[in-house]
Design an enzyme around this catalytic site. Structure first.
Site, mmCIF file in Angstrom:
data_model
loop_
_atom_site.group_PDB
_atom_site.id
_atom_site.type_symbol
_atom_site.label_atom_id
_atom_site.label_comp_id
_atom_site.label_asym_id
_atom_site.label_seq_id
_atom_site.Cartn_x
_atom_site.Cartn_y
_atom_site.Cartn_z
ATOM 1 N N ASP A 263 45.556 48.117 45.547
ATOM 2 C CA ASP A 263 45.922 47.141 44.528
ATOM 3 C C ASP A 263 44.635 46.384 44.179
ATOM 4 O OD1 ASP A 263 47.168 45.597 42.679
ATOM 5 O OD2 ASP A 263 48.887 45.086 43.924
HETATM 6 C C1 BGC Z 1 49.316 44.166 40.555
HETATM 7 C C2 BGC Z 1 49.476 45.641 40.278
HETATM 8 C C3 BGC Z 1 48.758 45.998 39.005
HETATM 9 C C4 BGC Z 1 47.305 45.605 39.145
HETATM 10 C C5 BGC Z 1 46.460 45.931 37.940
HETATM 11 C C6 BGC Z 1 47.873 43.724 40.505
HETATM 12 O O1 BGC Z 1 47.769 42.347 40.519
HETATM 13 O O2 BGC Z 1 49.864 43.846 41.813
HETATM 14 O O3 BGC Z 1 50.837 45.972 40.185
HETATM 15 O O4 BGC Z 1 48.929 47.343 38.724
HETATM 16 O O5 BGC Z 1 47.224 44.203 39.356
HETATM 17 O O6 BGC Z 1 46.747 45.086 36.884
#
Ligand code: BGC
Length: 743
Positions: A263
């Site tokens: 993530d």
């Molecule tokens: C989220 C993800 C997301 C990523 C990219 C993170 O803060 O938890 O679900 O895909 O950001 O935007």
């Protein structure tokens, strides 16, 4: 409840076994491993390291010299997110990134329809490819453990089978477009409070039975080419760099050879990240990337072996080959397309099937248009636009049909549609500065609150007055992305903005008011649910959501959505809160174990507002003549259940038939029953059809920590055919003779 005759046929010569069947993800598209090795041998250490961390907000590094492009990614679950500048969280501000806004995953789950999940995936994948993406960061499939999780609207259900059965076709649909799905967030990202650090403790049985199956299905059956680690920790390790999760489970036990992506900002340590099964570190702080300079240095100094990096490169290249990104095949790669009319049609069709009729006393709905002279629509959510909120699931929608617009489009110009906002939603900044120690700011805030109070009162009075003089009133309220959002959980289950008081005042003057809730997770409806005659549930429903809702309210579409989650009466009843811990910082323990959602409520007999699987129709369905055919051999069991379902009413409709298994004499405490199969059937008025649903041995297994495997005990199991988890229509008992173990 009628006990039916079941045909129990046990194959002769059945042998008991104590072998453990272990199956790996060994069937994903095979690629030329020799080609991977050949590319690998040409890469310098620097080039390899560039390929395994973000060199832009949404892309890894490529190697031009060898024709290796970067992996280009985008959120997210409800459509392809807007474009950002390469390295800063700033919208690119272009006009070519408007897309089809798709129904949320909760809405997809509410359809109980695998075909709709597949259609959703096909559109999402085509649009992602059309926008030039290689990886779409979807679907989000974390379990809805508490109504309060801010990201519940992005997730599907509290039940692992429903999640698995819908995630698989959704992923397959995406990947048909030569785009990788990225199933997320592995694992236990069930709260947003302290999400970057919170350490999660779940007993292994619950992990295996509740929190893993969706991911396992996404990889084994959906063949998801990539997977995203979660932000939170599990057993003290950050999930995005966890040796337990990414190496022991994902790589060693499951045999996964796709690409694991962290993530964004989920990596915290170079060695842990390098030595775990993680492949690509993503984030937004490019001067502090653990798998960039620090990794290079560590390999040069011999603290981390180059083989660790080679393993990651192989996984990345394998995904690129599967996506036809390299060499000559690139010209055969599907080009995708976005904003096609058929994408909007698919969004409409999914939205229609997702709407849930929770209550319909005196056949209050559908509204008979012919009898109307004027109609009042009340509530902020009737005209709210939701696409642009919620965090990374935000969408720059080509358009968004609000409920009010949908109703007006449906009714035409000869009928007066009166609208009142009803409740006041203060602008964002007014709400989040309560801890400000600065006195003058405080004064400003008090003044602001006073103004807000006056606005609220005015809207309230207008709405109640309008309701009092209208024959037909539809209230449309619920939550919005101030509450259903990434980054924070809801403080409680209450409806915000004084809606309970407003709804009651409206019901006082117009007891026939139809109540529509737009939200991503259960809200407390106790203040008025017994009084209202009709209640309709609407998850965030995409570009055509308002049209879909109008279709249901006016009977153009017969509702067939069913709740993919339980609606408790009070938060205190929810097992995550009553037994376990939720929303704490530092550490949360899931003390409720496997007793999540209806597994707890239906075992304890908790009084609920609406149970898992509930959803009414404008017609009725009868169930009859259930039979079960049991086939067993040395390592396998299969039970085929067949039954008749008849539409006994006067309107065509669809019913999601649910099969629950209740173990009659388990040697360990089991939930009252568990969903193990379902099928949605479309029936014309008066039509009857015979359905057949097959359960494999896994429908009867539980995770036994003593053998570290799933175990099916021989003995009796009750099969329940049900219209909801509390509306069991037919039951029968089968007997399994074998005892099986598997992982
Ligand atoms: C989220 C993800 C997301 C990523 C990219 C993170 O803060 O938890 O679900 O895909 O950001 O935007």
């Amino acid at each position: 409840m009628r006990i039916l005759h079941l045909i129990i046929r046990i194959i002769e010569g059945l042998v008991r076994t104590i072998d453990i069947n272990i199956r790996k993800v060994d069937h994903m598209k095979a690629v030329d491993e020799g080609r991977i090795e050949s590319i690998l041998s040409k890469l310098t250490l620097e080039e390899k390291v560039a390929m395994i961390h973000g060199e832009g907000l949404f892309q890894s590094g490529g190697v031009k010299r060898l024709g290796i492009p970067p992996l280009v990614m985008s959120d997210g679950p409800m459509g392809v997110r807007k474009e950002f500048e390469l390295k800063v969280w700033k919208a690119a501000g272009t006009t070519d990134d408007y897309v089809t806004y798709l129904p949320s995953n909760s809405a997809v789950a509410a359809t109980w329809n695998r075909q709709k999940a597949y259609d959703m995936g096909r559109v999402l994948g085509a649009e992602a490819r059309g926008r030039g993406k290689d990886v779409i960061l979807a679907p989000g499939i974390n379990i809805k453990r508490s109504p309060l999780c801010g990201r519940n609207f992005e997730y599907m259900s509290e039940d692992p089978l429903l999640v698995s059965e819908l995630a698989v076709p959704l992923i397959r649909g995406i990947q048909e477009n030569d785009v990788a799905a990225c199933v997320k967030h592995f694992v236990a990202n069930n709260q947003e409070t302290d999400r970057l650090q919170v350490d999660t403790y779940i007993d292994e049985q619950a992990l295996r039975e509740i929190y893993f199956p969706g991911f396992k299905a996404a990889l084994y059956k959906g063949e998801s080419l990539t997977i995203m680690g979660a932000y939170n920790k599990l057993y003290g390790e950050h999930c995005s760099q966890s040796r337990y999760l990414l190496t022991k489970i994902l790589r060693d036990e499951w045999g996964y050879d796709g690409t694991v992506i962290s993530d964004w900002g989920g990596v915290h340590d170079t060695t842990e990240a390098a030595e775990s099964g993680l492949d690509i570190e993503m984030g937004s702080a490019f001067d502090n990337t653990y798998m960039a300079e620090p990794l290079l240095k560590a390999v040069r100094e011999g603290r981390i072996s180059e083989e660790c990096i080679d393993r990651k490169i192989r996984n990345v290249l394998r995904t690129m080959l599967r996506l036809k990104m390299l060499g000559e095949e690139a010209k055969d790669r599907k080009p995708g397309a976005y904003n096609l009319p058929e994408h909007r049609e698919a969004a409409l069709s999914i939205a229609r099937e997702s709407i849930i009729l929770l209550k319909n006393e005196d056949a209050r709905l559908p509204i008979k248009r012919e009898k109307l002279k004027s109609i009042a629509v009340i509530g902020y959510n009737a005209q709210a636009q939701h696409a642009g909120g919620g965090g990374s699931a935000e969408i720059k929608a080509l358009y968004e049909i609000s409920p009010l617009l949908g109703i007006k489009v449906k009714l035409g110009g000869s009928l007066q549609v009166n609208y009142a906002k009803g409740y006041y939603v203060p602008p964002k900044k007014a709400r989040h500065n309560q801890d400000d120690p600065n006195a003058s700011e405080k004064e400003l805030e008090i003044k602001q609150q006073e103004e807000d109070r006056k606005k609220k009162e005015k809207l309230y009075m207008e709405a109640v007055e309008l309701a009092g003089r209208s024959d037909e009133v539809i209230f449309i309220g619920g939550l919005n992305h101030e509450y259903d959002t990434e980054g924070r959980d809801r403080p409680d289950m209450k409806l915000p903005y004084g809606q309970d008081e407003l709804i009651n005042a409206i019901l006082d003057v117009n007891p026939n008011t139809v109540i529509v809730m737009v939200a991503g997770s259960a809200v407390d409806m106790e203040a008025w649910a017994d009084r209202a005659k009709a209640i309709v549930w609407n998850y965030y429903n995409g570009i055509e959501g308002g049209n879909a809702l109008a279709d249901v309210l006016f009977g153009v579409v017969n509702p067939s959505g069913k709740l993919p989650e339980s609606f408790p009466k009070a938060l205190e009843d929810c097992p995550a809160h009553k037994i376990g811990e939720f929303g704490k910082t530092n550490k949360v323990t899931y003390k409720e174990g496997i007793f999540v959602g209806y597994r707890y409520y239906n075992t304890e007999g908790t009084d609920l507002r609406y149970c898992f699987g509930h959803g009414l129709s404008y017609t009725q369905f009868s169930y009859s003549n259930m039979k079960a055919d049991v086939r067993e051999d040395k390592d396998d069991a299969e039970v085929t259940i067949s039954l008749n379902v008849k539409n006994t009413g006067s309107m065509d409709g669809a019913e999601a038939v649910q099969i629950y298994v209740h173990s009659l004499r388990p040697s360990t405490k089991r939930p009252e029953h568990e969903l193990k199969g379902f099928e949605k059937v479309y029936l014309k008025a008066g039509e009857e059809r015979r359905l057949s649903i097959t359960l494999d041995k896994e429908a009867f297994g539980y995770y036994d920590t003593s053998c570290k495997c799933f175990r099916v005990e021989p003995g009796e199991y009750e099969i329940q055919a049900a219209s909801s988890s509390r509306d069991v229509r037919l039951t029968g008992v089968i007997n399994l003779a074998g005892s099986y173990r598997y992982i």
